[in-house]
Each structure stands twice: as structure tokens, then as C-alpha cells.
Design a protein around this motif. Structure first.
Motif, PDB file in Angstrom:
ATOM      1  N   ASP A  12       0.799  -1.221   0.000  1.00 13.41           N
ATOM      2  CA  ASP A  12       0.000   0.000   0.000  1.00 13.41           C
ATOM      3  C   ASP A  12       0.836   1.278   0.000  1.00 13.41           C
ATOM      4  OD1 ASP A  12      -2.381  -1.499   0.149  1.00 13.41           O
ATOM      5  OD2 ASP A  12      -2.252  -1.605   2.334  1.00 13.41           O
ATOM      6  N   SER A  13       2.132   1.162   0.184  1.00 13.99           N
ATOM      7  CA  SER A  13       2.951   2.357   0.443  1.00 13.99           C
ATOM      8  C   SER A  13       3.037   3.318  -0.738  1.00 13.99           C
ATOM      9  CB  SER A  13       4.349   1.965   0.928  1.00 13.99           C
ATOM     10  OG  SER A  13       5.064   1.319  -0.091  1.00 13.99           O
ATOM     11  N   ASN A  14       3.224   2.819  -1.957  1.00 12.58           N
ATOM     12  CA  ASN A  14       3.340   3.738  -3.107  1.00 12.58           C
ATOM     13  C   ASN A  14       2.024   4.458  -3.380  1.00 12.58           C
ATOM     14  OD1 ASN A  14       6.045   3.199  -3.557  1.00 12.58           O
ATOM     15  ND2 ASN A  14       5.618   1.522  -4.966  1.00 12.58           N
ATOM     16  N   ARG A  15       0.917   3.727  -3.275  1.00 16.41           N
ATOM     17  CA  ARG A  15      -0.402   4.346  -3.482  1.00 16.41           C
ATOM     18  C   ARG A  15      -0.670   5.410  -2.423  1.00 16.41           C
ATOM     19  NH1 ARG A  15      -3.154  -0.037  -3.863  1.00 16.41           N
ATOM     20  NH2 ARG A  15      -3.608  -0.247  -1.654  1.00 16.41           N
ATOM     21  N   LEU A  16      -0.322   5.102  -1.171  1.00 17.78           N
ATOM     22  CA  LEU A  16      -0.530   6.069  -0.091  1.00 17.78           C
ATOM     23  C   LEU A  16       0.338   7.304  -0.295  1.00 17.78           C
ATOM     24  CD1 LEU A  16      -1.737   7.001   2.561  1.00 17.78           C
ATOM     25  CD2 LEU A  16      -0.002   5.625   3.750  1.00 17.78           C
ATOM     26  N   MET A  17       1.606   7.125  -0.649  1.00 22.34           N
ATOM     27  CA  MET A  17       2.487   8.277  -0.856  1.00 22.34           C
ATOM     28  C   MET A  17       1.963   9.171  -1.966  1.00 22.34           C
ATOM     29  SD  MET A  17       4.978  10.078   0.073  1.00 22.34           S
ATOM     30  CE  MET A  17       6.455   9.466   0.826  1.00 22.34           C
ATOM     31  N   SER A  18       1.479   8.588  -3.053  1.00 21.64           N
ATOM     32  CA  SER A  18       0.920   9.383  -4.158  1.00 21.64           C
ATOM     33  C   SER A  18      -0.294  10.179  -3.700  1.00 21.64           C
ATOM     34  CB  SER A  18       0.525   8.473  -5.320  1.00 21.64           C
ATOM     35  OG  SER A  18       1.657   7.861  -5.874  1.00 21.64           O
ATOM     36  N   ALA A  19      -1.169   9.544  -2.927  1.00 22.30           N
ATOM     37  CA  ALA A  19      -2.369  10.230  -2.440  1.00 22.30           C
ATOM     38  C   ALA A  19      -2.010  11.353  -1.467  1.00 22.30           C
ATOM     39  CB  ALA A  19      -3.308   9.230  -1.772  1.00 22.30           C
ATOM     40  N   LEU A  20      -1.025  11.145  -0.637  1.00 28.02           N
ATOM     41  CA  LEU A  20      -0.591  12.199   0.291  1.00 28.02           C
ATOM     42  C   LEU A  20      -0.042  13.398  -0.474  1.00 28.02           C
ATOM     43  CD1 LEU A  20       1.112  10.013   3.051  1.00 28.02           C
ATOM     44  CD2 LEU A  20      -0.977  11.376   3.322  1.00 28.02           C
ATOM     45  N   VAL A  21       0.797  13.140  -1.477  1.00 28.54           N
ATOM     46  CA  VAL A  21       1.383  14.227  -2.277  1.00 28.54           C
ATOM     47  C   VAL A  21       0.292  14.984  -3.037  1.00 28.54           C
ATOM     48  CG1 VAL A  21       2.886  14.712  -4.258  1.00 28.54           C
ATOM     49  CG2 VAL A  21       3.663  13.169  -2.459  1.00 28.54           C
ATOM     50  N   GLU A  22      -0.689  14.259  -3.606  1.00 23.67           N
ATOM     51  CA  GLU A  22      -1.804  14.903  -4.316  1.00 23.67           C
ATOM     52  C   GLU A  22      -2.578  15.854  -3.417  1.00 23.67           C
ATOM     53  OE1 GLU A  22      -4.534  12.187  -6.155  1.00 23.67           O
ATOM     54  OE2 GLU A  22      -2.901  11.087  -7.124  1.00 23.67           O
ATOM     55  N   ASN A  23      -2.618  15.558  -2.122  1.00 24.45           N
ATOM     56  CA  ASN A  23      -3.363  16.379  -1.167  1.00 24.45           C
ATOM     57  C   ASN A  23      -2.462  17.306  -0.352  1.00 24.45           C
ATOM     58  OD1 ASN A  23      -6.394  15.464  -1.071  1.00 24.45           O
ATOM     59  ND2 ASN A  23      -5.170  13.641  -1.466  1.00 24.45           N
ATOM     60  N   ASN A  24      -1.258  17.557  -0.851  1.00 23.04           N
ATOM     61  CA  ASN A  24      -0.311  18.505  -0.262  1.00 23.04           C
ATOM     62  C   ASN A  24       0.129  18.160   1.164  1.00 23.04           C
ATOM     63  OD1 ASN A  24      -0.188  20.200  -2.584  1.00 23.04           O
ATOM     64  ND2 ASN A  24      -2.218  20.963  -2.025  1.00 23.04           N
ATOM     65  N   PHE A  25       0.309  16.865   1.427  1.00 17.84           N
ATOM     66  CA  PHE A  25       0.903  16.433   2.689  1.00 17.84           C
ATOM     67  C   PHE A  25       2.334  16.026   2.413  1.00 17.84           C
ATOM     68  CE2 PHE A  25      -3.570  15.706   3.744  1.00 17.84           C
ATOM     69  CZ  PHE A  25      -3.626  16.204   5.036  1.00 17.84           C
ATOM     70  N   ARG A  26       3.233  16.470   3.261  1.00 18.63           N
ATOM     71  CA  ARG A  26       4.617  16.020   3.185  1.00 18.63           C
ATOM     72  C   ARG A  26       4.764  14.824   4.106  1.00 18.63           C
ATOM     73  NH1 ARG A  26       8.535  21.151   3.882  1.00 18.63           N
ATOM     74  NH2 ARG A  26       7.407  22.615   2.588  1.00 18.63           N
ATOM     75  N   ALA A  27       5.509  13.825   3.659  1.00 23.00           N
ATOM     76  CA  ALA A  27       5.695  12.627   4.476  1.00 23.00           C
ATOM     77  C   ALA A  27       7.108  12.106   4.321  1.00 23.00           C
ATOM     78  CB  ALA A  27       4.693  11.558   4.068  1.00 23.00           C
ATOM     79  N   THR A  28       7.608  11.527   5.379  1.00 27.09           N
ATOM     80  CA  THR A  28       8.868  10.798   5.346  1.00 27.09           C
ATOM     81  C   THR A  28       8.523   9.327   5.413  1.00 27.09           C
ATOM     82  OG1 THR A  28      10.064  12.590   6.430  1.00 27.09           O
ATOM     83  CG2 THR A  28      11.061  10.401   6.526  1.00 27.09           C
ATOM     84  N   LYS A  29       9.104   8.553   4.504  1.00 24.10           N
ATOM     85  CA  LYS A  29       8.786   7.135   4.358  1.00 24.10           C
ATOM     86  C   LYS A  29       9.977   6.316   4.850  1.00 24.10           C
ATOM     87  CE  LYS A  29       7.715   4.288   0.366  1.00 24.10           C
ATOM     88  NZ  LYS A  29       7.369   4.292  -1.043  1.00 24.10           N
ATOM     89  N   LEU A  30       9.730   5.430   5.820  1.00 24.62           N
ATOM     90  CA  LEU A  30      10.785   4.597   6.393  1.00 24.62           C
ATOM     91  C   LEU A  30      10.492   3.128   6.141  1.00 24.62           C
ATOM     92  CD1 LEU A  30      10.891   6.305   9.907  1.00 24.62           C
ATOM     93  CD2 LEU A  30      12.442   6.745   8.000  1.00 24.62           C
ATOM     94  N   ALA A  31      11.506   2.364   5.744  1.00 19.38           N
ATOM     95  CA  ALA A  31      11.356   0.915   5.604  1.00 19.38           C
ATOM     96  C   ALA A  31      11.474   0.299   6.995  1.00 19.38           C
ATOM     97  CB  ALA A  31      12.430   0.359   4.678  1.00 19.38           C
ATOM     98  N   THR A  32      10.457  -0.477   7.399  1.00 20.86           N
ATOM     99  CA  THR A  32      10.444  -1.091   8.723  1.00 20.86           C
ATOM    100  C   THR A  32      10.048  -2.561   8.586  1.00 20.86           C
ATOM    101  OG1 THR A  32       8.180  -0.245   9.041  1.00 20.86           O
ATOM    102  CG2 THR A  32       9.964   1.057   9.977  1.00 20.86           C
ATOM    103  N   THR A  33      10.179  -3.300   9.677  1.00 18.99           N
ATOM    104  CA  THR A  33       9.824  -4.718   9.696  1.00 18.99           C
ATOM    105  C   THR A  33       8.886  -4.978  10.848  1.00 18.99           C
ATOM    106  OG1 THR A  33      11.980  -5.294   8.791  1.00 18.99           O
ATOM    107  CG2 THR A  33      10.742  -7.063   9.822  1.00 18.99           C
ATOM    108  N   GLY A  34       7.803  -5.692  10.566  1.00 19.63           N
ATOM    109  CA  GLY A  34       6.829  -6.019  11.599  1.00 19.63           C
ATOM    110  C   GLY A  34       7.278  -7.196  12.445  1.00 19.63           C
ATOM    111  N   GLY A  35       6.821  -7.236  13.671  1.00 16.84           N
ATOM    112  CA  GLY A  35       7.211  -8.299  14.581  1.00 16.84           C
ATOM    113  C   GLY A  35       6.380  -9.552  14.454  1.00 16.84           C
ATOM    114  N   PHE A  36       5.094  -9.441  14.083  1.00 19.40           N
ATOM    115  CA  PHE A  36       4.210 -10.599  14.052  1.00 19.40           C
ATOM    116  C   PHE A  36       4.514 -11.516  12.876  1.00 19.40           C
ATOM    117  CE2 PHE A  36      -0.012 -12.394  12.796  1.00 19.40           C
ATOM    118  CZ  PHE A  36      -0.065 -13.344  13.790  1.00 19.40           C
TER     119      PHE A  36
END
Length: 109
Positions: A12-36
Motif C-alpha cells: 500500500d505504500s506507493n499508493r498512499l504516498m501518491s495520495a498524500l502528495v496529491e493532497n499537499n501532505f509532506r511525508a517521510t517514508k521509512l522501511a520497517t519490519t513487523g514483529g508478528f
């Protein structure tokens, strides 16, 4: 001012980043790993004014979907593993885990 931290699945990350940019939100994207599931995910850090928090949350909600995934269960510890047959289990993954934090100060240098 608020800091929104959203942990989302990599799918979902690329789609979310595109939608945030379209709506003038700045975001920092970090690669993380889930525990479960011990799989990759992405954490977004989004700084925004208080009045725009609900809009950001709606964008996250609209772009991060839950899905079913097969997972092999862990073998029992201390028991007889000879008779243990690991059948995959379907679990619900995805969506977003979101934290909204107050920010005392914001500086950009």
C-alpha cells in the motif's frame, strides 16, 4: 501541530504516498519490519496542522486495505515435534496502524 505515524503494508505504500502528495501532505517514508509476520512494512511520518489531521487519516484509510495471508504456524516448543504437521493458517494483515502525537515545536532548517 501533530505528528502522524502510520505503519502500513509495503503493497500500500506507493499508493498512499501518491495520495498524500496529491493532497499537499509532506511525508517521510521509512522501511520497517513487523514483529508478528516478520515481513516488510513501511512507516510514514507526517507532520501537519491540527485541522488537517482528519483529512490525512481519511487518505490513509482509503489507501490501506486489509487482506488475507497464509502463515505457517510455529512448531511447538518442548513437545513431540514428530506428530506436529504445520498447516497454514489464514490471518488478516494490512490496513494501517496509526498514531497521532502532539508536537510542541516544529523547525525546518
Amino acid at each position: 501541530m501533530k505528528l502522524i505515524m502510520a505503519v502500513v503494508q509495503d503493497q500500500d505504500s506507493n499508493r498512499l504516498m501518491s495520495a498524500l502528495v496529491e493532497n499537499n501532505f509532506r511525508a517521510t517514508k521509512l522501511a520497517t519490519t513487523g514483529g508478528f509476520l516478520k515481513s516488510g512494512n513501511t512507516t510514514f511520518m507526517i507532520g501537519t496542522e491540527d485541522v488537517r489531521v482528519n483529512k490525512a487519516l481519511q487518505i490513509i484509510r482509503d489507501n490501506c486495505k486489509t487482506r488475507e495471508q497464509l502463515m505457517a504456524p510455529v512448531s511447538p516448543m518442548g513437545g513431540n515435534a514428530d506428530s506436529y504437521i504445520p498447516y497454514p493458517v489464514e490471518v488478516s494483515v494490512g490496513g494501517a496502524t496509526v498514531f497521532v502525537l502532539p508536537i510542541d515545536q516544529f523547525h525546518q532548517f
